[in-house]
Motif scaffolding. Structure first.
Motif, PDB file in Angstrom:
ATOM      1  N   ILE A 127       0.839  -1.207   0.000  1.00 31.48           N
ATOM      2  CA  ILE A 127       0.000   0.000   0.000  1.00 31.48           C
ATOM      3  C   ILE A 127       0.872   1.255   0.000  1.00 31.48           C
ATOM      4  CG2 ILE A 127      -1.764   1.260   1.279  1.00 31.48           C
ATOM      5  CD1 ILE A 127      -2.729  -1.441   2.382  1.00 31.48           C
ATOM      6  N   ILE A 128       1.756   1.345   0.995  1.00 38.70           N
ATOM      7  CA  ILE A 128       2.701   2.467   1.097  1.00 38.70           C
ATOM      8  C   ILE A 128       4.058   1.867   1.434  1.00 38.70           C
ATOM      9  CG2 ILE A 128       3.323   4.554   2.366  1.00 38.70           C
ATOM     10  CD1 ILE A 128       0.404   5.077   2.854  1.00 38.70           C
ATOM     11  N   SER A 129       5.046   2.159   0.637  1.00 33.57           N
ATOM     12  CA  SER A 129       6.334   1.473   0.766  1.00 33.57           C
ATOM     13  C   SER A 129       7.051   1.794   2.068  1.00 33.57           C
ATOM     14  CB  SER A 129       7.238   1.837  -0.425  1.00 33.57           C
ATOM     15  OG  SER A 129       7.425   3.246  -0.494  1.00 33.57           O
ATOM     16  N   GLU A 130       6.973   3.038   2.553  1.00 34.90           N
ATOM     17  CA  GLU A 130       7.673   3.427   3.766  1.00 34.90           C
ATOM     18  C   GLU A 130       6.725   4.171   4.706  1.00 34.90           C
ATOM     19  OE1 GLU A 130      11.097   5.696   2.849  1.00 34.90           O
ATOM     20  OE2 GLU A 130      12.090   4.123   1.692  1.00 34.90           O
ATOM     21  N   GLY A 131       6.930   3.933   6.001  1.00 38.40           N
ATOM     22  CA  GLY A 131       6.165   4.672   7.006  1.00 38.40           C
ATOM     23  C   GLY A 131       4.704   4.302   7.084  1.00 38.40           C
ATOM     24  N   TYR A 132       4.364   3.082   6.670  1.00 33.66           N
ATOM     25  CA  TYR A 132       2.937   2.722   6.692  1.00 33.66           C
ATOM     26  C   TYR A 132       2.404   2.621   8.112  1.00 33.66           C
ATOM     27  CZ  TYR A 132      -1.444   0.349   5.746  1.00 33.66           C
ATOM     28  OH  TYR A 132      -2.785   0.021   5.684  1.00 33.66           O
ATOM     29  N   VAL A 133       3.252   2.255   9.085  1.00 34.73           N
ATOM     30  CA  VAL A 133       2.767   2.138  10.451  1.00 34.73           C
ATOM     31  C   VAL A 133       2.276   3.493  10.967  1.00 34.73           C
ATOM     32  CG1 VAL A 133       5.061   2.488  11.473  1.00 34.73           C
ATOM     33  CG2 VAL A 133       3.292   1.270  12.757  1.00 34.73           C
ATOM     34  N   ASP A 134       2.954   4.587  10.578  1.00 31.96           N
ATOM     35  CA  ASP A 134       2.484   5.913  10.974  1.00 31.96           C
ATOM     36  C   ASP A 134       1.144   6.242  10.320  1.00 31.96           C
ATOM     37  OD1 ASP A 134       4.731   6.320  12.521  1.00 31.96           O
ATOM     38  OD2 ASP A 134       5.864   7.256  10.890  1.00 31.96           O
ATOM     39  N   PHE A 135       0.958   5.742   9.108  1.00 28.50           N
ATOM     40  CA  PHE A 135      -0.282   6.002   8.383  1.00 28.50           C
ATOM     41  C   PHE A 135      -1.456   5.239   8.980  1.00 28.50           C
ATOM     42  CE2 PHE A 135      -3.355   5.018   5.051  1.00 28.50           C
ATOM     43  CZ  PHE A 135      -3.557   6.244   4.437  1.00 28.50           C
ATOM     44  N   VAL A 136      -1.220   4.000   9.419  1.00 29.69           N
ATOM     45  CA  VAL A 136      -2.319   3.103   9.755  1.00 29.69           C
ATOM     46  C   VAL A 136      -2.753   3.184  11.211  1.00 29.69           C
ATOM     47  CG1 VAL A 136      -1.050   1.034  10.471  1.00 29.69           C
ATOM     48  CG2 VAL A 136      -3.186   0.794   9.200  1.00 29.69           C
ATOM     49  N   VAL A 137      -1.913   3.685  12.109  1.00 27.90           N
ATOM     50  CA  VAL A 137      -2.239   3.669  13.540  1.00 27.90           C
ATOM     51  C   VAL A 137      -3.549   4.398  13.861  1.00 27.90           C
ATOM     52  CG1 VAL A 137      -1.509   4.600  15.776  1.00 27.90           C
ATOM     53  CG2 VAL A 137       0.044   3.209  14.429  1.00 27.90           C
ATOM     54  N   PRO A 138      -3.825   5.596  13.326  1.00 28.33           N
ATOM     55  CA  PRO A 138      -5.110   6.230  13.651  1.00 28.33           C
ATOM     56  C   PRO A 138      -6.320   5.369  13.280  1.00 28.33           C
ATOM     57  CG  PRO A 138      -3.636   7.818  12.645  1.00 28.33           C
ATOM     58  CD  PRO A 138      -2.976   6.487  12.497  1.00 28.33           C
ATOM     59  N   GLY A 139      -6.258   4.714  12.130  1.00 31.46           N
ATOM     60  CA  GLY A 139      -7.367   3.855  11.739  1.00 31.46           C
ATOM     61  C   GLY A 139      -7.532   2.657  12.650  1.00 31.46           C
ATOM     62  N   VAL A 140      -6.416   2.076  13.089  1.00 28.20           N
ATOM     63  CA  VAL A 140      -6.484   0.930  13.995  1.00 28.20           C
ATOM     64  C   VAL A 140      -7.051   1.362  15.349  1.00 28.20           C
ATOM     65  CG1 VAL A 140      -5.132  -0.812  15.212  1.00 28.20           C
ATOM     66  CG2 VAL A 140      -4.629  -0.288  12.832  1.00 28.20           C
ATOM     67  N   ILE A 141      -6.685   2.545  15.820  1.00 28.97           N
ATOM     68  CA  ILE A 141      -7.230   3.049  17.083  1.00 28.97           C
ATOM     69  C   ILE A 141      -8.748   3.126  17.019  1.00 28.97           C
ATOM     70  CG2 ILE A 141      -7.386   5.097  18.546  1.00 28.97           C
ATOM     71  CD1 ILE A 141      -4.443   5.620  17.987  1.00 28.97           C
ATOM     72  N   LEU A 142      -9.273   3.658  15.920  1.00 26.77           N
ATOM     73  CA  LEU A 142     -10.720   3.796  15.786  1.00 26.77           C
ATOM     74  C   LEU A 142     -11.392   2.446  15.555  1.00 26.77           C
ATOM     75  CD1 LEU A 142     -10.867   7.051  13.644  1.00 26.77           C
ATOM     76  CD2 LEU A 142     -11.059   6.788  16.119  1.00 26.77           C
ATOM     77  N   THR A 143     -10.715   1.543  14.867  1.00 28.70           N
ATOM     78  CA  THR A 143     -11.253   0.197  14.713  1.00 28.70           C
ATOM     79  C   THR A 143     -11.311  -0.505  16.060  1.00 28.70           C
ATOM     80  OG1 THR A 143     -10.301   0.087  12.486  1.00 28.70           O
ATOM     81  CG2 THR A 143     -10.978  -1.991  13.493  1.00 28.70           C
ATOM     82  N   CYS A 144     -10.308  -0.277  16.877  1.00 30.63           N
ATOM     83  CA  CYS A 144     -10.290  -0.812  18.238  1.00 30.63           C
ATOM     84  C   CYS A 144     -11.511  -0.321  19.014  1.00 30.63           C
ATOM     85  CB  CYS A 144      -9.005  -0.383  18.940  1.00 30.63           C
ATOM     86  SG  CYS A 144      -8.919  -0.763  20.696  1.00 30.63           S
ATOM     87  N   ALA A 145     -11.858   0.944  18.864  1.00 32.06           N
ATOM     88  CA  ALA A 145     -13.040   1.485  19.533  1.00 32.06           C
ATOM     89  C   ALA A 145     -14.301   0.775  19.073  1.00 32.06           C
ATOM     90  CB  ALA A 145     -13.142   2.984  19.277  1.00 32.06           C
ATOM     91  N   GLY A 146     -14.386   0.491  17.777  1.00 26.49           N
ATOM     92  CA  GLY A 146     -15.557  -0.200  17.256  1.00 26.49           C
ATOM     93  C   GLY A 146     -15.692  -1.609  17.793  1.00 26.49           C
ATOM     94  N   PHE A 147     -14.572  -2.348  17.831  1.00 28.57           N
ATOM     95  CA  PHE A 147     -14.603  -3.708  18.367  1.00 28.57           C
ATOM     96  C   PHE A 147     -15.063  -3.711  19.818  1.00 28.57           C
ATOM     97  CE2 PHE A 147     -11.262  -5.117  15.116  1.00 28.57           C
ATOM     98  CZ  PHE A 147     -12.211  -5.756  14.344  1.00 28.57           C
ATOM     99  N   GLY A 148     -14.517  -2.791  20.604  1.00 30.66           N
ATOM    100  CA  GLY A 148     -14.863  -2.759  22.019  1.00 30.66           C
ATOM    101  C   GLY A 148     -16.297  -2.349  22.273  1.00 30.66           C
TER     102      GLY A 148
END
Length: 272
Positions: A70-91
């Motif tokens: 998806i993104i060759s470098e720095g993808y973890v910085d890109f994806v963390v906000p989305g994972v945080i909000l997905t975590c909220a949805g799961f909980g």
């Protein structure tokens, strides 16, 4: 001739408020139901573990499996906000099932016979879920830091991030509680909630919006998750100026709408 003792004066019937036990006000009953929900969460160790493990697994999956494509470098910085909000949805999704069990198994009917405000039962579910989700969010951020997440946020920006995340967790939890109140069964409540968990995938949470089809891009930008993900990303890693008005409006609007719908549903479900 003996005189009869005068009859004792008759007591006037007590009013309902006179029979109300001490300590059953909204704050006290809310605290009792928050404690009840937290105890249930601790007893359900598997559910609590999955609420944390699933977002962490999602973070690792996208970072190490899909990130390079998806993104060759720095993808973890890109994806963390989305994972945080997905975590909220799961909980928050588990709240719909918990509330529905109270309704369908008769606990809510029993609570209605007590001198308490009925909405405090739901307040217990919601507040306990917000507390669990905030804890899960902290764990996800710590794991992200271990695998290379490098935020550039200042102290004030971290406070803004926490405020946005907490407000979104409150909004989606209140919505799930309303779904649990009106659903016909725990299975149905779980199914309705599952649909809402797709919202992060229709936003910029995991892929840039520019890579989506033209007809999907306006939906991704203007649904609740779109501006919220962008604002968190801007605050955390400095991708641009954070636009806070839209995510605040979405969160406050969803919370207010869920509260109104819940109040209506409570009045209509008196005999459930």
């Amino acid at each position: 001739m003996t005189s009869l003792d005068p009859a004792p004066p008759r007591k006037s019937p007590s009013r309902p408020e006179d029979r109300r036990p001490l300590g059953t006000g909204p704050l006290t009953s809310s605290a009792v139901f928050i404690d009840r929900s937290l105890r249930h969460s601790l007893r359900d160790g598997e559910g609590l573990l999955m609420a944390v493990a699933l977002p962490v697994m999602l973070l690792l999956l996208f970072t190490y499996v899909f990130g390079g494509a998806i993104i060759s470098e720095g993808y973890v910085d890109f994806v963390v906000p989305g994972v945080i909000l997905t975590c909220a949805g799961f909980g928050a999704a588990s709240v719909a099932v918990s509330v529905n069990r109270d309704v369908t198994l008769g606990a809510m009917r029993r609570f209605r016979t007590m001198p308490i405000v009925a909405s405090t039962v739901l307040a217990g579910h919601v507040v306990a879920s917000v507390m669990r989700n905030l804890l899960a969010t902290v764990i996800v951020i710590l794991v992200a830091l271990l695998i290379g997440f490098r935020p550039t946020a200042t102290v004030l920006e971290w406070i803004a991030v926490l405020g946005l995340v907490a407000l979104w967790i409150l909004a989606i939890t209140a919505l799930f509680a309303c779904i649990g109140l009106v659903a016909g069964s725990p299975e149905a409540a779980n199914g309705y909630g599952f649909v809402l968990l797709f919202l992060p995938y229709l936003s910029s949470a995991f892929v840039p919006i520019a890579t989506m089809p033209d007809w999907l891009q306006p939906i991704a930008r203007h649904q609740p998750m779109g501006p919220l993900v962008d604002a968190l990303r801007a605050l955390l890693v400095g991708t641009g100026e954070a636009q806070l008005l839209a995510p605040l409006a979405w969160s406050i609007g969803i919370t207010a709408g869920a509260m109104v719908l819940t109040a209506v549903a409570l009045r209509r479900s008196g005999d459930r």
